[in-house]
Design a protein around this motif. Structure first.
Motif, PDB file in Angstrom:
ATOM      1  N   SER A 165       3.565  -6.104   1.633  1.00 51.21           N
ATOM      2  CA  SER A 165       2.564  -5.150   2.126  1.00 51.21           C
ATOM      3  C   SER A 165       1.161  -5.595   1.746  1.00 51.21           C
ATOM      4  CB  SER A 165       2.855  -3.746   1.576  1.00 51.21           C
ATOM      5  OG  SER A 165       2.613  -3.668   0.189  1.00 51.21           O
ATOM      6  N   VAL A 166       1.009  -6.092   0.533  1.00 50.70           N
ATOM      7  CA  VAL A 166      -0.285  -6.629   0.107  1.00 50.70           C
ATOM      8  C   VAL A 166      -0.642  -7.867   0.920  1.00 50.70           C
ATOM      9  CG1 VAL A 166      -1.417  -7.895  -1.769  1.00 50.70           C
ATOM     10  CG2 VAL A 166      -0.326  -5.703  -2.233  1.00 50.70           C
ATOM     11  N   GLU A 200      -3.860  -8.266   3.310  1.00 52.44           N
ATOM     12  CA  GLU A 200      -4.885  -9.266   2.971  1.00 52.44           C
ATOM     13  C   GLU A 200      -5.116 -10.240   4.119  1.00 52.44           C
ATOM     14  OE1 GLU A 200      -6.798 -10.518   0.332  1.00 52.44           O
ATOM     15  OE2 GLU A 200      -6.717  -8.599  -0.702  1.00 52.44           O
ATOM     16  N   ALA A 227       2.041  -9.976  -6.359  1.00 51.10           N
ATOM     17  CA  ALA A 227       1.359  -8.954  -5.546  1.00 51.10           C
ATOM     18  C   ALA A 227       0.062  -8.507  -6.221  1.00 51.10           C
ATOM     19  CB  ALA A 227       2.288  -7.757  -5.328  1.00 51.10           C
ATOM     20  N   ARG A 228       0.110  -8.336  -7.524  1.00 49.88           N
ATOM     21  CA  ARG A 228      -1.083  -7.887  -8.235  1.00 49.88           C
ATOM     22  C   ARG A 228      -2.141  -8.984  -8.308  1.00 49.88           C
ATOM     23  NH1 ARG A 228       2.204  -4.557 -13.007  1.00 49.88           N
ATOM     24  NH2 ARG A 228       2.750  -2.783 -11.651  1.00 49.88           N
ATOM     25  N   SER A 272      -3.840  -9.248  -4.762  1.00 48.75           N
ATOM     26  CA  SER A 272      -4.753  -8.160  -4.404  1.00 48.75           C
ATOM     27  C   SER A 272      -5.782  -7.859  -5.479  1.00 48.75           C
ATOM     28  CB  SER A 272      -3.944  -6.888  -4.134  1.00 48.75           C
ATOM     29  OG  SER A 272      -3.323  -6.442  -5.328  1.00 48.75           O
ATOM     30  N   GLY A 313      -5.184  -1.831  -4.284  1.00 49.51           N
ATOM     31  CA  GLY A 313      -4.638  -1.714  -2.944  1.00 49.51           C
ATOM     32  C   GLY A 313      -5.609  -2.224  -1.895  1.00 49.51           C
ATOM     33  N   VAL A 314      -5.063  -2.591  -0.741  1.00 47.11           N
ATOM     34  CA  VAL A 314      -5.860  -3.124   0.358  1.00 47.11           C
ATOM     35  C   VAL A 314      -5.737  -2.164   1.546  1.00 47.11           C
ATOM     36  CG1 VAL A 314      -6.282  -5.077   1.887  1.00 47.11           C
ATOM     37  CG2 VAL A 314      -5.387  -5.466  -0.434  1.00 47.11           C
ATOM     38  N   GLY A 370      -1.793  -1.640   1.927  1.00 47.76           N
ATOM     39  CA  GLY A 370      -0.871  -2.480   1.183  1.00 47.76           C
ATOM     40  C   GLY A 370      -1.216  -2.406  -0.290  1.00 47.76           C
ATOM     41  N   GLY A 371      -0.269  -1.971  -1.100  1.00 46.65           N
ATOM     42  CA  GLY A 371      -0.527  -1.795  -2.527  1.00 46.65           C
ATOM     43  C   GLY A 371       0.410  -2.631  -3.374  1.00 46.65           C
ATOM     44  N   PRO A 372      -0.085  -3.223  -4.462  1.00 45.17           N
ATOM     45  CA  PRO A 372       0.772  -4.047  -5.321  1.00 45.17           C
ATOM     46  C   PRO A 372       1.871  -3.260  -6.019  1.00 45.17           C
ATOM     47  CG  PRO A 372      -1.353  -3.679  -6.367  1.00 45.17           C
ATOM     48  CD  PRO A 372      -1.463  -3.153  -4.955  1.00 45.17           C
TER      49      PRO A 372
END
Length: 346
Positions: free
Chosen positions: A80-81, A85, A138-139, A142, A146-147, A247-249
């Motif tokens: 999702s991230v 992105e 993921a972290r 991003s 979150g994006v 999209g969130g980590p």
């Protein structure tokens, strides 16, 4: 005995019918109509379980070979991230971005499969590490934030086509994610019925040593199964970002447990070799219907968790009660004579 065999074979479908009937019986009314049976509500149920359903299909394949994948929730967050992105900060086109994220999930799953199948590291340990790795990636990707996905033709805006994942079709009734879930499920059901790959999957889960002695490419099949699971986790992450426009980590936390729950309720044995994607679909729908009717009756969310937990234990208990004479669904795929011949040759 035949009736007992049918009951255990279709336990998830019977369970779904019972829960659906209970939902109808306890549904609140609105102007004389049952809220639960409204088309909007029923399709909302399917939409709500679509992401977990896609994950559960991949999880079914892994569990059928006797494995487990605890990383899928983190891969959802990573995907999702990643898609958010690429579509916004990087200004990628929709096609290349989707393909890259799907490839990322596939490769991530293949690497876990190699570590587990070729290097004999327990899948639980490998995917537990994979859970941490995917979440960390993921972290990092991003920056820990979150994006948000905005749409348009300008820079740092995603194509409007991607927003369709949050829309409904067929007269504004059927959610797009539900169609994706249905498509994945159909492909998996057909694949597990007609392909040689399916016989190998069931054979490995039923008796890995016998499958190996029968000429089944055990390592290759297990690696491929983990790869497919990672691919579907990435697909679920794309759908997740499209539905939320974000999209969130930290997205996808706990999704792996929900997917495993759907598989277990669907009648797939955690020891491998027995189960079906159709059962998993029924198990996923069962959980969705159960959660929906509890929400419609304003049942406390903590009580909802308890109820679903009880259902999981009950489903697992049914598997333990399954008569041994029924056997494993895929055990026949690895013929005993091949094993006997191999033993004589030693």
């Amino acid at each position: 005995m035949k009736a007992v065999a049918v009951l255990f074979r279709f336990q998830s479908l019977f369970g779904l019918v019972v829960v659906f009937a209970a939902a109808v019986a306890f549904s609140p009314s609105d102007h004389g109509s049952l809220v639960f049976l409204g088309a909007g509500n029923l399709f909302s149920v399917v939409r709500a379980i679509s992401e977990i359903g896609v994950l559960a299909v991949g999880m079914t394949l892994v569990i059928l070979v006797g494995g487990i994948d605890l990383s899928v929730g983190s891969v959802v967050g990573l995907a999702s991230v990643g898609i958010a992105e690429l579509l916004t900060a990087r200004d990628w086109g929709l096609g290349p971005a989707v393909l890259l994220i799907l490839a990322l999930g596939l490769v991530f799953g293949l690497l876990q499969g190699i570590a587990s199948a070729r290097f004999r590291i327990p899948a639980f340990i490998v995917t537990l590490a994979g859970m941490q790795i995917a979440r960390g990636l993921a972290r990092m990707w991003s920056g820990g934030e979150g994006v948000t996905i905005t749409y348009g033709d300008g820079p740092h805006q995603a194509p409007l086509t991607f927003s369709l994942l949050g829309e409904r079709t067929f007269g504004g009734v059927v959610p797009i994610p539900a169609l994706i879930f249905a498509g994945v499920a159909v492909l998996a059901v057909v694949g597990l019925r007609v392909s040689a790959f399916s016989r190998h999957v069931y054979a490995i889960g039923g008796n890995e040593r016998a499958a190996l002695l029968s000429g089944v490419p055990v390592t290759r099949v297990k690696v491929l199964v983990f790869g497919l699971c990672g691919l579907l986790a990435a697909l679920a992450g794309i759908v997740h970002a499209g539905q939320l426009n974000f999209g969130g980590p930290n997205d996808g936390i706990g999704y792996e447990l929900n997917a495993i729950a759907a598989v277990v309720i669907g009648g797939t044995s955690l020891s491998g070799g027995r189960g079906s994607v159709l059962g998993t679909v029924a198990g996923t729908l069962l959980v969705g219907v159960l959660n929906n009717i509890l929400q419609l009756n304003d049942v406390d969310s903590n009580v909802q968790l308890i109820v679903v937990g009880v259902v999981i234990v009950f489903a697992a208990g049914l598997q333990r009660l399954r008569p041994a004479s029924l056997g494993a669904a895929g055990a026949r795929a690895a013929p005993a004579p091949a094993e006997n011949q191999a033993r004589k040759g030693n």
